[in-house]
Design a protein around this motif. Structure first.
Motif, PDB file in Angstrom:
ATOM      1  N   THR A 142     -22.439  17.245 -12.708  1.00  0.00           N
ATOM      2  CA  THR A 142     -21.030  17.445 -12.350  1.00  0.00           C
ATOM      3  C   THR A 142     -20.710  18.906 -12.050  1.00  0.00           C
ATOM      4  OG1 THR A 142     -20.472  17.601 -14.710  1.00  0.00           O
ATOM      5  CG2 THR A 142     -20.236  15.442 -13.659  1.00  0.00           C
ATOM      6  N   GLU A 143     -21.638  19.827 -12.360  1.00  0.00           N
ATOM      7  CA  GLU A 143     -21.408  21.235 -12.030  1.00  0.00           C
ATOM      8  C   GLU A 143     -21.984  21.577 -10.664  1.00  0.00           C
ATOM      9  OE1 GLU A 143     -22.816  23.819 -15.072  1.00  0.00           O
ATOM     10  OE2 GLU A 143     -21.160  23.371 -16.451  1.00  0.00           O
ATOM     11  N   LEU A 192     -23.402  19.289  -8.511  1.00  0.00           N
ATOM     12  CA  LEU A 192     -23.269  18.126  -7.625  1.00  0.00           C
ATOM     13  C   LEU A 192     -24.619  17.629  -7.083  1.00  0.00           C
ATOM     14  CD1 LEU A 192     -20.049  18.963  -5.551  1.00  0.00           C
ATOM     15  CD2 LEU A 192     -20.263  17.862  -7.796  1.00  0.00           C
ATOM     16  N   SER A 204     -14.605  18.142   0.489  1.00  0.00           N
ATOM     17  CA  SER A 204     -13.759  18.943  -0.396  1.00  0.00           C
ATOM     18  C   SER A 204     -12.994  18.049  -1.364  1.00  0.00           C
ATOM     19  CB  SER A 204     -12.778  19.781   0.424  1.00  0.00           C
ATOM     20  OG  SER A 204     -11.963  18.934   1.237  1.00  0.00           O
ATOM     21  N   GLU A 207     -15.245  17.004  -4.313  1.00  0.00           N
ATOM     22  CA  GLU A 207     -15.438  18.101  -5.265  1.00  0.00           C
ATOM     23  C   GLU A 207     -14.265  18.183  -6.241  1.00  0.00           C
ATOM     24  OE1 GLU A 207     -16.084  21.623  -3.034  1.00  0.00           O
ATOM     25  OE2 GLU A 207     -18.057  21.008  -2.276  1.00  0.00           O
ATOM     26  N   GLU A 208     -13.051  17.999  -5.733  1.00  0.00           N
ATOM     27  CA  GLU A 208     -11.862  18.023  -6.590  1.00  0.00           C
ATOM     28  C   GLU A 208     -11.860  16.840  -7.553  1.00  0.00           C
ATOM     29  OE1 GLU A 208      -8.529  18.095  -4.008  1.00  0.00           O
ATOM     30  OE2 GLU A 208      -8.970  20.078  -3.176  1.00  0.00           O
ATOM     31  N   VAL A 243     -14.506  15.178  -8.725  1.00  0.00           N
ATOM     32  CA  VAL A 243     -15.538  15.388  -9.746  1.00  0.00           C
ATOM     33  C   VAL A 243     -15.062  16.392 -10.793  1.00  0.00           C
ATOM     34  CG1 VAL A 243     -17.854  16.300 -10.165  1.00  0.00           C
ATOM     35  CG2 VAL A 243     -17.450  14.764  -8.243  1.00  0.00           C
ATOM     36  N   LYS A 244     -14.421  17.463 -10.341  1.00  0.00           N
ATOM     37  CA  LYS A 244     -13.908  18.477 -11.262  1.00  0.00           C
ATOM     38  C   LYS A 244     -12.867  17.874 -12.203  1.00  0.00           C
ATOM     39  CE  LYS A 244     -11.768  23.063 -11.375  1.00  0.00           C
ATOM     40  NZ  LYS A 244     -11.220  24.177 -10.551  1.00  0.00           N
ATOM     41  N   LEU A 245     -11.955  17.074 -11.654  1.00  0.00           N
ATOM     42  CA  LEU A 245     -10.922  16.436 -12.469  1.00  0.00           C
ATOM     43  C   LEU A 245     -11.537  15.427 -13.446  1.00  0.00           C
ATOM     44  CD1 LEU A 245      -7.940  15.954 -13.104  1.00  0.00           C
ATOM     45  CD2 LEU A 245      -7.904  14.243 -11.262  1.00  0.00           C
ATOM     46  N   ASN A 246     -12.493  14.623 -12.967  1.00  0.00           N
ATOM     47  CA  ASN A 246     -13.139  13.619 -13.823  1.00  0.00           C
ATOM     48  C   ASN A 246     -13.969  14.264 -14.925  1.00  0.00           C
ATOM     49  OD1 ASN A 246     -12.032  11.527 -12.405  1.00  0.00           O
ATOM     50  ND2 ASN A 246     -13.826  11.153 -11.140  1.00  0.00           N
ATOM     51  N   ARG A 247     -14.514  15.444 -14.640  1.00  0.00           N
ATOM     52  CA  ARG A 247     -15.281  16.172 -15.667  1.00  0.00           C
ATOM     53  C   ARG A 247     -14.364  16.574 -16.826  1.00  0.00           C
ATOM     54  NH1 ARG A 247     -19.924  19.400 -16.286  1.00  0.00           N
ATOM     55  NH2 ARG A 247     -19.578  21.199 -17.625  1.00  0.00           N
ATOM     56  N   GLN A 248     -13.119  16.906 -16.497  1.00  0.00           N
ATOM     57  CA  GLN A 248     -12.166  17.321 -17.528  1.00  0.00           C
ATOM     58  C   GLN A 248     -11.619  16.128 -18.300  1.00  0.00           C
ATOM     59  OE1 GLN A 248      -9.279  19.467 -15.233  1.00  0.00           O
ATOM     60  NE2 GLN A 248     -10.558  21.297 -15.003  1.00  0.00           N
TER      61      GLN A 248
END
Length: 461
Positions: free
Chosen positions: A226-227, A229, A264, A267-268, A270-275
């Motif tokens: 997730t960092e 990708l 793009s 990427e957003e 994945v970043k949100l799902n990681r949090q």
């Protein structure tokens, strides 16, 4: 300092014969890892233990102790750095190099000195790094050493350097207690090791089971970091369906199989799902290796493996499903248009039409049927679902049912009927036709046509 320590660890690890990583579920693998760690940290620590011994031997004029301390340290160092030694041989040599020092320390310092602790420590180490039998052999060897010292040096053991003399009885008691502590310690270590081995086997079985579920899943699945990708792992279905080899997948990011317009956005996501760590699903598009764009349904969950936060993804190719849905939608639209056209024809017909099913219930009729099909004026207008016999006078039921049965058998029947209502007269020409569905008769179509005018012309002529 950390930099040098890291380099030292890498140096020592590179010198060792490492066990096969595929044997992580076995106790032997972890015993080997434990021994490598012992070698790694034991060598510098042994120098700290040898240095005071060398100083003591120098000031006490105990040359033998100094020689043994030096030989033990050098032997330990050679065992640690010598390449080509088999792992089992390295373990036994490691234990063997400390026994002469332990024996001399008992002789020179007595049963309460460090020599006995060396023997006990060697037994514990044997239980930790060698097969179970080795620890029991170590206990037997230790007892033989203690008894031999007690017999061979009945007076002088413990008297070197003016140490306190211990009687033979005291030695026997100390030896018995040493035996007791050694046996209890070895039993406990073996019990722990046995339980550990069962846990390792169960864990490996679970890993293999879930690995099999992952690899043999009929749907494409993969893990990605997730960092970064980047793809971390893919199953056989993903390789087969997308056309990439496993190595090619490992060089790709998940954005590389997405259309440029979505990169793009993903990427957003994945970043949100990681949090949030929430389950995620969506319909999107992927590119295969041959450039084909496919429509996929994505489902994913966040998992952590070896300290890395990964995303487990299941991808279902719904390209054909979407195509079929579109074709079905178009077919429905065409059917609705066809039904509308047929309804228009049905309603604009000059004939009155009534459709009944195999049980003689009315399925459909047009507006002119009420005016033309004057079978039984007292029954009122037609109603879908009512039996056609409702509109037939009771005295005619038997004849009408006979005709319906003949039509259900495949016959077409035509007849005229004359109606009088006051001063008006109406002639209707009836036709009863079988209705076919998949080559079998499913109902009857009753057609009524007003032939009053033609009847009048015929009468006048």
């Amino acid at each position: 300092m950390k930099k040098w320590l890291f380099k030292y660890e890498q140096f020592v690890r590179n010198l060792q014969v490492h066990p096969d990583p595929g044997q992580e579920s076995t106790l032997a693998y972890w015993k080997a890892q434990l021994f490598i760690t012992l070698i790694m940290y034991g060598l510098p620590v042994s120098f700290l233990a040898a240095f005071p011994g060398l100083l003591y031997s120098f000031f006490s004029n105990d040359v033998t102790l100094g020689i043994l301390e030096g030989v033990t340290f050098i032997g330990f160092a050679l065992i640690s750095v010598t390449t080509g030694l088999r792992l089992l041989a390295r373990k036994f040599l490691f234990l063997a190099v400390f026994y002469p020092l332990a024996i001399y320390l008992i002789i020179s310092m007595g049963y309460t000195g460090p020599g006995v602790f060396y023997l006990f420590g060697l037994t514990v180490i044997s239980a930790l790094i060698l097969p179970n039998y080795a620890a029991w052999y170590s206990i037997v060897l230790n007892i033989l050493i203690l008894f031999a010292i007690a017999i061979i040096f009945p007076v002088h053991a413990g008297m070197v350097n003016n140490q306190l003399h211990i009687s033979l009885g005291s030695r026997i008691i100390l030896t018995a207690n040493f035996l007791f502590i050694s046996i209890i310690t070895v039993v406990l270590i073996h019990r722990i090791m046995d339980r550990l081995e069962k846990v390792l086997k169960n864990e490996m079985q679970l890993k293999r089971r879930y690995r099999l579920l992952f690899e043999k899943s009929p749907l494409p699945m993969w893990l990605f970091d997730t960092e970064t990708l980047y793809f971390i792992d893919v199953n056989e279905a993903a390789i087969r369906h997308y056309g990439y080899t496993r190595d090619e997948f490992m060089r790709l990011k998940i954005t590389d199989i997405r259309p440029v317009t979505e990169q793009s956005k993903i990427e957003e996501i994945v970043k949100l799902n990681r949090q949030t760590g929430l389950y995620h699903n969506q319909h999107t598009f992927h590119y295969k290796r041959n450039g084909e764009l496919i429509n996929v349904s994505i489902e994913s969950n966040l998992i952590e493996i070896d300290g890395k936060v990964l995303r487990l993804v299941l991808a279902n190719d719904i390209t054909e499903l979407k195509k079929n849905e579109l074709e079905l939608q178009q077919a429905h639209q065409q059917l609705r248009r066809s039904e509308a056209d047929l309804r228009a024809i049905f309603e604009s017909s000059v004939d009155g039409l009534v459709l009944i099913d195999s049980n003689y219930a009315i399925k459909q009729f047009n507006q002119k049927a009420t005016g033309y099909l004057r079978i039984n004026p007292r029954s009122g207008g037609f109603t879908i679902g009512r039996n056609i016999l409702t509109y037939i006078p009771a005295v005619q039921h038997a004849d009408f049912l006979s005709m319906l049965d003949r039509v259900k058998a495949g016959e077409t029947i035509a007849y005229d009927r004359h109606y009088r209502t006051g001063k008006s007269s109406l002639w209707v020409d009836y036709t009863l036709n079988p209705v076919y569905t998949d080559d079998s008769i499913s109902g009857i179509c009753i057609t009524g046509r007003d032939i009053t005018f033609s009847k009048k012309l015929h009468t006048e002529n």
